[in-house]
Write a protein that holds these residues in place. Structure first.
Motif, PDB file in Angstrom:
ATOM      1  N   ASP A  26       0.793  -1.233   0.000  1.00  0.00           N
ATOM      2  CA  ASP A  26       0.000   0.000   0.000  1.00  0.00           C
ATOM      3  C   ASP A  26       0.827   1.286   0.000  1.00  0.00           C
ATOM      4  O   ASP A  26       0.274   2.385  -0.030  1.00  0.00           O
ATOM      5  CB  ASP A  26      -0.956   0.021   1.204  1.00  0.00           C
ATOM      6  CG  ASP A  26      -0.217  -0.063   2.532  1.00  0.00           C
ATOM      7  OD1 ASP A  26       1.015  -0.186   2.520  1.00  0.00           O
ATOM      8  OD2 ASP A  26      -0.889  -0.007   3.583  1.00  0.00           O
ATOM      9  N   THR A  45      -6.344   0.130  -4.946  1.00  0.00           N
ATOM     10  CA  THR A  45      -7.264  -0.904  -4.460  1.00  0.00           C
ATOM     11  C   THR A  45      -6.730  -2.292  -4.782  1.00  0.00           C
ATOM     12  O   THR A  45      -6.754  -3.193  -3.937  1.00  0.00           O
ATOM     13  CB  THR A  45      -8.649  -0.719  -5.091  1.00  0.00           C
ATOM     14  OG1 THR A  45      -9.141   0.590  -4.788  1.00  0.00           O
ATOM     15  CG2 THR A  45      -9.633  -1.760  -4.562  1.00  0.00           C
ATOM     16  N   ILE A  46      -6.212  -2.466  -5.992  1.00  0.00           N
ATOM     17  CA  ILE A  46      -5.687  -3.772  -6.403  1.00  0.00           C
ATOM     18  C   ILE A  46      -4.468  -4.151  -5.567  1.00  0.00           C
ATOM     19  O   ILE A  46      -4.295  -5.321  -5.191  1.00  0.00           O
ATOM     20  CB  ILE A  46      -5.340  -3.757  -7.900  1.00  0.00           C
ATOM     21  CG1 ILE A  46      -6.611  -3.543  -8.736  1.00  0.00           C
ATOM     22  CG2 ILE A  46      -4.654  -5.056  -8.317  1.00  0.00           C
ATOM     23  CD1 ILE A  46      -6.348  -3.418 -10.229  1.00  0.00           C
ATOM     24  N   LYS A  48      -3.851  -3.744  -2.547  1.00  0.00           N
ATOM     25  CA  LYS A  48      -4.223  -4.289  -1.242  1.00  0.00           C
ATOM     26  C   LYS A  48      -4.774  -5.712  -1.337  1.00  0.00           C
ATOM     27  O   LYS A  48      -4.949  -6.374  -0.319  1.00  0.00           O
ATOM     28  CB  LYS A  48      -5.271  -3.386  -0.585  1.00  0.00           C
ATOM     29  CG  LYS A  48      -4.777  -1.972  -0.316  1.00  0.00           C
ATOM     30  CD  LYS A  48      -5.896  -1.101   0.222  1.00  0.00           C
ATOM     31  CE  LYS A  48      -5.431   0.340   0.433  1.00  0.00           C
ATOM     32  NZ  LYS A  48      -6.523   1.217   0.930  1.00  0.00           N
ATOM     33  N   ARG A  49      -5.055  -6.166  -2.560  1.00  0.00           N
ATOM     34  CA  ARG A  49      -5.709  -7.467  -2.728  1.00  0.00           C
ATOM     35  C   ARG A  49      -4.810  -8.529  -3.353  1.00  0.00           C
ATOM     36  O   ARG A  49      -5.192  -9.683  -3.432  1.00  0.00           O
ATOM     37  CB  ARG A  49      -6.953  -7.304  -3.608  1.00  0.00           C
ATOM     38  CG  ARG A  49      -7.979  -6.316  -3.064  1.00  0.00           C
ATOM     39  CD  ARG A  49      -8.808  -6.935  -1.949  1.00  0.00           C
ATOM     40  NE  ARG A  49      -9.853  -6.015  -1.515  1.00  0.00           N
ATOM     41  CZ  ARG A  49      -9.738  -5.166  -0.513  1.00  0.00           C
ATOM     42  NH1 ARG A  49      -8.600  -5.108   0.147  1.00  0.00           N
ATOM     43  NH2 ARG A  49     -10.727  -4.363  -0.178  1.00  0.00           N
ATOM     44  N   GLU A  51      -1.755 -11.242  -4.135  1.00  0.00           N
ATOM     45  CA  GLU A  51      -1.098 -12.290  -3.350  1.00  0.00           C
ATOM     46  C   GLU A  51       0.391 -11.978  -3.207  1.00  0.00           C
ATOM     47  O   GLU A  51       1.040 -11.609  -4.186  1.00  0.00           O
ATOM     48  CB  GLU A  51      -1.270 -13.646  -4.024  1.00  0.00           C
ATOM     49  CG  GLU A  51      -2.708 -14.107  -4.143  1.00  0.00           C
ATOM     50  CD  GLU A  51      -2.791 -15.475  -4.796  1.00  0.00           C
ATOM     51  OE1 GLU A  51      -1.759 -16.183  -4.813  1.00  0.00           O
ATOM     52  OE2 GLU A  51      -3.878 -15.820  -5.288  1.00  0.00           O
ATOM     53  N   TYR A  58      -4.418  -9.542 -14.430  1.00  0.00           N
ATOM     54  CA  TYR A  58      -5.859  -9.386 -14.260  1.00  0.00           C
ATOM     55  C   TYR A  58      -6.433  -8.526 -15.376  1.00  0.00           C
ATOM     56  O   TYR A  58      -5.940  -7.425 -15.651  1.00  0.00           O
ATOM     57  CB  TYR A  58      -6.179  -8.731 -12.912  1.00  0.00           C
ATOM     58  CG  TYR A  58      -5.942  -9.613 -11.719  1.00  0.00           C
ATOM     59  CD1 TYR A  58      -6.786 -10.693 -11.456  1.00  0.00           C
ATOM     60  CD2 TYR A  58      -4.863  -9.385 -10.872  1.00  0.00           C
ATOM     61  CE1 TYR A  58      -6.560 -11.523 -10.365  1.00  0.00           C
ATOM     62  CE2 TYR A  58      -4.638 -10.206  -9.771  1.00  0.00           C
ATOM     63  CZ  TYR A  58      -5.494 -11.272  -9.525  1.00  0.00           C
ATOM     64  OH  TYR A  58      -5.263 -12.087  -8.442  1.00  0.00           O
ATOM     65  N   ILE A 160     -10.510 -10.350  -7.223  1.00  0.00           N
ATOM     66  CA  ILE A 160      -9.800  -9.832  -6.049  1.00  0.00           C
ATOM     67  C   ILE A 160     -10.450  -8.574  -5.477  1.00  0.00           C
ATOM     68  O   ILE A 160     -10.056  -8.126  -4.399  1.00  0.00           O
ATOM     69  CB  ILE A 160      -8.319  -9.545  -6.377  1.00  0.00           C
ATOM     70  CG1 ILE A 160      -8.198  -8.521  -7.507  1.00  0.00           C
ATOM     71  CG2 ILE A 160      -7.585 -10.826  -6.716  1.00  0.00           C
ATOM     72  CD1 ILE A 160      -6.781  -8.023  -7.706  1.00  0.00           C
ATOM     73  N   LEU A 161     -11.395  -7.995  -6.183  1.00  0.00           N
ATOM     74  CA  LEU A 161     -12.055  -6.798  -5.673  1.00  0.00           C
ATOM     75  C   LEU A 161     -13.343  -7.161  -4.953  1.00  0.00           C
ATOM     76  O   LEU A 161     -14.086  -8.047  -5.386  1.00  0.00           O
ATOM     77  CB  LEU A 161     -12.361  -5.823  -6.820  1.00  0.00           C
ATOM     78  CG  LEU A 161     -11.154  -5.249  -7.557  1.00  0.00           C
ATOM     79  CD1 LEU A 161     -11.616  -4.220  -8.577  1.00  0.00           C
ATOM     80  CD2 LEU A 161     -10.161  -4.625  -6.598  1.00  0.00           C
ATOM     81  N   GLN A 162     -13.611  -6.472  -3.872  1.00  0.00           N
ATOM     82  CA  GLN A 162     -14.839  -6.703  -3.124  1.00  0.00           C
ATOM     83  C   GLN A 162     -15.997  -5.973  -3.798  1.00  0.00           C
ATOM     84  O   GLN A 162     -15.820  -5.076  -4.610  1.00  0.00           O
ATOM     85  CB  GLN A 162     -14.670  -6.221  -1.681  1.00  0.00           C
ATOM     86  CG  GLN A 162     -13.604  -6.987  -0.913  1.00  0.00           C
ATOM     87  CD  GLN A 162     -13.401  -6.446   0.497  1.00  0.00           C
ATOM     88  OE1 GLN A 162     -14.011  -5.455   0.873  1.00  0.00           O
ATOM     89  NE2 GLN A 162     -12.543  -7.106   1.249  1.00  0.00           N
ATOM     90  N   GLU A 165     -16.153  -2.198  -5.056  1.00  0.00           N
ATOM     91  CA  GLU A 165     -14.827  -1.635  -5.317  1.00  0.00           C
ATOM     92  C   GLU A 165     -14.554  -1.492  -6.805  1.00  0.00           C
ATOM     93  O   GLU A 165     -13.694  -0.714  -7.201  1.00  0.00           O
ATOM     94  CB  GLU A 165     -13.741  -2.513  -4.688  1.00  0.00           C
ATOM     95  CG  GLU A 165     -13.680  -2.418  -3.175  1.00  0.00           C
ATOM     96  CD  GLU A 165     -12.532  -3.227  -2.624  1.00  0.00           C
ATOM     97  OE1 GLU A 165     -11.930  -2.801  -1.627  1.00  0.00           O
ATOM     98  OE2 GLU A 165     -12.237  -4.299  -3.190  1.00  0.00           O
TER      99      GLU A 165
END
Length: 231
Positions: A26, A45-46, A48-49, A51, A58, A160-162, A165
């Protein structure tokens, strides 16, 4: 949450558009963009998600791809047009990773946000190289450590996004990128023209050689330069 990708200009294929280097998922240390849009915000945002200690791609709609390489707490990510070769995207990431670590080394662990933003000049120059120089793909093909990207899956960023988001991805190609596309077209035309005239010259040379050989064969068969066989 489907995307309507908005472009202010005609889409330019086969290009790296944006690159970012971050630590701890981040903290952005440096970034460079060849276009304007909201993808830096989407990148946050990506980041934080993703691996840790992984490489992945993506899709973000059918037009763009995010590619990242995460190693030892550092993330190297770029945004490309969907048709840009994946092997070259990861070769670019490997390239900027090596140069970044060579430049900053151990001080990265204590760095704060944008402390290394002067590295964006390198992100820019290497981006131009991979976007325009045909030799970049040759270098990519001999990089053993990116060979395994051939079998890597490209998944939707939705994985990977909630919920909520996923937002609209806006990309406004700059005049530089449009000039780049025009330059590439001119370069292709010049290459084709050069090859055409090279082939014409080669054909003329071959026919001249054939005529000279035929002349000497006829002269020898006719008994010499006096051509007694014709008398």
């Amino acid at each position: 949450f489907f995307v309507n990708l908005l472009l202010s200009r005609k889409k330019i294929n086969m290009a790296i558009i944006y690159a970012v280097i971050a630590k701890d998922l981040d903290t952005v240390l440096t970034e460079y963009s060849a276009a304007s849009g909201n993808f830096p915000q989407i990148t946050r945002t990506i980041l934080k998600r993703i691996e840790p200690n992984a490489r992945f791609s993506y899709n973000y709609s059918t037009d763009y791809c995010f590619h990242y390489n995460n190693e030892d707490g550092m993330t190297y990510m770029c945004l490309t047009d969907e048709d840009f070769p994946k092997r070259m995207a990861f070769s670019y990431l490997e390239d900027i990773k090596e140069k970044f670590l060579d430049t900053y080394g151990s001080i990265v662990s204590d760095a704060i946000a944008f402390q290394m933003n002067d590295f964006n000049l390198t992100l820019h120059s290497r981006m131009d190289y991979y976007n325009t120089d045909p030799r970049a793909d040759k270098i990519t093909q001999v990089r053993a450590n990116v060979d395994n990207v051939k079998g890597m899956m490209i998944e939707s960023v939705e994985k990977i996004l909630q919920r909520g988001e996923r937002v609209e991805l806006l990309v406004k190609k700059t005049d530089n990128m449009n000039a780049l596309a025009t330059g590439l077209k001119k370069q292709a035309v010049n290459v084709r023209r050069t090859m055409y005239w090279r082939n014409v010259k080669m054909c003329i040379l071959i026919w001249l050689v054939i005529l000279v050989i035929a002349f000497f064969i006829f002269t020898f068969a006719c008994g010499g330069f006096g051509y007694p066989c014709t008398k």
